[in-house]
Write a protein that holds these residues in place. Structure first.
Motif, mmCIF file in Angstrom:
data_model
loop_
_atom_site.group_PDB
_atom_site.id
_atom_site.type_symbol
_atom_site.label_atom_id
_atom_site.label_comp_id
_atom_site.label_asym_id
_atom_site.label_seq_id
_atom_site.Cartn_x
_atom_site.Cartn_y
_atom_site.Cartn_z
ATOM 1 N N VAL A 1 -2.337 43.236 -28.032
ATOM 2 C CA VAL A 1 -3.187 44.383 -28.383
ATOM 3 C C VAL A 1 -2.677 45.164 -29.595
ATOM 4 O O VAL A 1 -3.398 46.031 -30.098
ATOM 5 C CB VAL A 1 -3.335 45.360 -27.190
ATOM 6 N N SER A 2 -1.485 44.883 -30.078
ATOM 7 C CA SER A 2 -0.923 45.679 -31.171
ATOM 8 C C SER A 2 -1.766 45.599 -32.440
ATOM 9 O O SER A 2 -1.743 46.521 -33.267
ATOM 10 C CB SER A 2 0.512 45.252 -31.464
ATOM 11 N N TRP A 3 -2.530 44.516 -32.583
ATOM 12 C CA TRP A 3 -3.396 44.382 -33.754
ATOM 13 C C TRP A 3 -4.529 45.418 -33.750
ATOM 14 O O TRP A 3 -5.161 45.655 -34.774
ATOM 15 C CB TRP A 3 -3.988 42.976 -33.812
ATOM 16 N N MET A 4 -4.748 46.057 -32.620
ATOM 17 C CA MET A 4 -5.781 47.094 -32.518
ATOM 18 C C MET A 4 -5.278 48.459 -32.968
ATOM 19 O O MET A 4 -6.038 49.426 -32.980
ATOM 20 C CB MET A 4 -6.268 47.215 -31.070
ATOM 21 N N PHE A 5 -4.003 48.550 -33.301
ATOM 22 C CA PHE A 5 -3.381 49.827 -33.643
ATOM 23 C C PHE A 5 -2.756 49.760 -35.035
ATOM 24 O O PHE A 5 -2.398 48.686 -35.517
ATOM 25 C CB PHE A 5 -2.282 50.181 -32.641
ATOM 26 N N ASN A 6 -2.599 50.911 -35.645
ATOM 27 C CA ASN A 6 -1.887 51.039 -36.911
ATOM 28 C C ASN A 6 -0.704 51.980 -36.727
ATOM 29 O O ASN A 6 -0.850 53.048 -36.123
ATOM 30 C CB ASN A 6 -2.808 51.598 -38.002
ATOM 31 N N LYS A 7 0.435 51.582 -37.230
ATOM 32 C CA LYS A 7 1.620 52.436 -37.177
ATOM 33 C C LYS A 7 1.505 53.506 -38.257
ATOM 34 O O LYS A 7 1.361 53.183 -39.441
ATOM 35 C CB LYS A 7 2.893 51.599 -37.369
ATOM 36 N N LYS A 8 1.556 54.768 -37.844
ATOM 37 C CA LYS A 8 1.376 55.864 -38.782
ATOM 38 C C LYS A 8 2.342 57.009 -38.486
ATOM 39 O O LYS A 8 2.789 57.189 -37.358
ATOM 40 C CB LYS A 8 -0.057 56.431 -38.686
ATOM 41 N N GLY A 9 2.633 57.774 -39.519
ATOM 42 C CA GLY A 9 3.291 59.053 -39.314
ATOM 43 C C GLY A 9 2.208 60.071 -38.979
ATOM 44 O O GLY A 9 1.140 60.063 -39.595
ATOM 45 N N GLU A 10 2.476 60.913 -38.001
ATOM 46 C CA GLU A 10 1.489 61.911 -37.578
ATOM 47 C C GLU A 10 2.172 63.273 -37.489
ATOM 48 O O GLU A 10 3.189 63.425 -36.819
ATOM 49 C CB GLU A 10 0.894 61.536 -36.224
ATOM 50 N N ILE A 11 1.587 64.256 -38.172
ATOM 51 C CA ILE A 11 2.117 65.617 -38.153
ATOM 52 C C ILE A 11 0.975 66.548 -37.760
ATOM 53 O O ILE A 11 -0.101 66.500 -38.355
ATOM 54 C CB ILE A 11 2.681 66.037 -39.521
ATOM 55 N N ILE A 12 1.213 67.369 -36.747
ATOM 56 C CA ILE A 12 0.175 68.252 -36.224
ATOM 57 C C ILE A 12 0.489 69.705 -36.572
ATOM 58 O O ILE A 12 1.608 70.179 -36.350
ATOM 59 C CB ILE A 12 0.055 68.109 -34.696
ATOM 60 N N PHE A 13 -0.511 70.375 -37.116
ATOM 61 C CA PHE A 13 -0.400 71.800 -37.425
ATOM 62 C C PHE A 13 -1.526 72.543 -36.716
ATOM 63 O O PHE A 13 -2.663 72.067 -36.683
ATOM 64 C CB PHE A 13 -0.517 72.041 -38.932
ATOM 65 N N LEU A 14 -1.231 73.696 -36.152
ATOM 66 C CA LEU A 14 -2.254 74.519 -35.532
ATOM 67 C C LEU A 14 -3.040 75.249 -36.622
ATOM 68 O O LEU A 14 -2.454 75.900 -37.493
ATOM 69 C CB LEU A 14 -1.625 75.526 -34.566
ATOM 70 N N ALA A 15 -4.361 75.146 -36.548
ATOM 71 C CA ALA A 15 -5.214 75.740 -37.579
ATOM 72 C C ALA A 15 -5.035 77.252 -37.670
ATOM 73 O O ALA A 15 -5.157 77.834 -38.755
ATOM 74 C CB ALA A 15 -6.675 75.397 -37.294
ATOM 75 N N GLU A 16 -4.717 77.886 -36.558
ATOM 76 C CA GLU A 16 -4.569 79.346 -36.550
ATOM 77 C C GLU A 16 -3.394 79.819 -37.399
ATOM 78 O O GLU A 16 -3.325 80.992 -37.783
ATOM 79 C CB GLU A 16 -4.395 79.845 -35.116
ATOM 80 N N HIS A 17 -2.477 78.900 -37.712
ATOM 81 C CA HIS A 17 -1.313 79.268 -38.520
ATOM 82 C C HIS A 17 -1.506 78.950 -40.003
ATOM 83 O O HIS A 17 -0.579 79.135 -40.802
ATOM 84 C CB HIS A 17 -0.061 78.536 -38.012
#
Length: 250
Positions: free
Chosen positions: A130-146
């Motif tokens: 199943v790994s072909w269904m995914f992409n390895k990515k860097g993910e950074i989350i920021f809260l919009a309120e900030h």
């Protein structure tokens, strides 16, 4: 899952249900040890260790436990020889699962992961299933309120090398190539933006919509069974459960 906040809902729900801090510290400690083993004990020159330290602090890991885990990786203290492994499989409703494991006993981990899949409505697959269904990515989350100026924020992220920026559910999800992850993270931090979460992750190319409560329960039973295993570091899947259904699973 549609949007990072859905994953946050899972983690908040699990956090309210199980208080196994020792298990959490074990997982965080393994990542610290491996990161230090591979790149040295100085987070200034070891991005993976720097990220692991941030996660450990966010998880309220005591400083002495954190430092011991790093010293085990650098060889200053004796420790277990951990091995990183990946398992892939299928869950209810055609969902795909990737399970990342850190272990000192491959046979034990394989048996536990296989048992979790078979007993909770899934099937363990071969490498690459199943790994072909995914992409390895860097993910950074920021809260919009900030973030006062979203256009300026996006410009800084894109100039730093971000591949995509998604605004959804009160959050900005910044996606990067794994090789550019640290550069983007550092640039945004230097610009004064405080991130909520940051990690190298597996992003599904397509998601499986789960629209009924019974199926959602089956999917989450498998997810929880895998995530609760001590040797499991991360569980990735491609299911998309709406908030209103997820809330009924508490």
């Amino acid at each position: 899952m549609s949007g990072h906040s859905k994953w946050n809902n899972i983690q908040h729900r699990k956090g309210a249900q199980d208080k196994k801090r020792a298990s959490l510290f074990t997982k965080l400690g393994k990542e610290l040890t491996i990161a230090a083993r591979e790149g040295g004990g100085d987070p200034s020159f070891n991005p993976r260790l720097r990220l692991a330290i941030d996660k450990a602090k966010a998880g309220n890991m005591p400083k002495d436990i954190l430092e011991r885990a790093i010293k085990k990786g650098t060889g200053e203290l004796g420790g277990v020889d951990y091995i990183e492994m990946r398992y892939e499989g299928y869950g209810p409703a055609g969902t795909a699962f990737i399970v990342d494991v850190v272990t000192d006993n491959k046979n034990r981990s394989a048996s536990e992961v296989r048992t979790a899949f078979s007993r909770k409505g899934g099937n363990l697959g071969a490498d690459g299933a199943v790994s072909w269904m995914f992409n390895k990515k860097g993910e950074i989350i920021f809260l919009a309120e900030h973030i006062a100026d979203s256009e300026e924020f996006m410009m800084v992220a894109l100039d730093a090398g971000a591949e995509d920026i998604i605004e959804e559910d009160g959050e900005f999800q910044v996606l990067t190539d794994p090789a550019e992850f640290q550069n983007v993270l550092q640039s945004l931090t230097d610009a004064g933006y405080k991130y909520d979460e940051a990690e190298i992750t597996m992003i599904p190319e397509n998601k499986v919509a789960i629209t009924d409560l019974d199926t959602a329960k089956k999917v989450m039973v498998l997810y929880d069974a895998l995530d609760d295993l001590d040797d499991v570091q991360e569980v990735y899947s491609n299911f998309d459960i709406p908030d209103e259904i997820m809330e009924q699973l508490d």
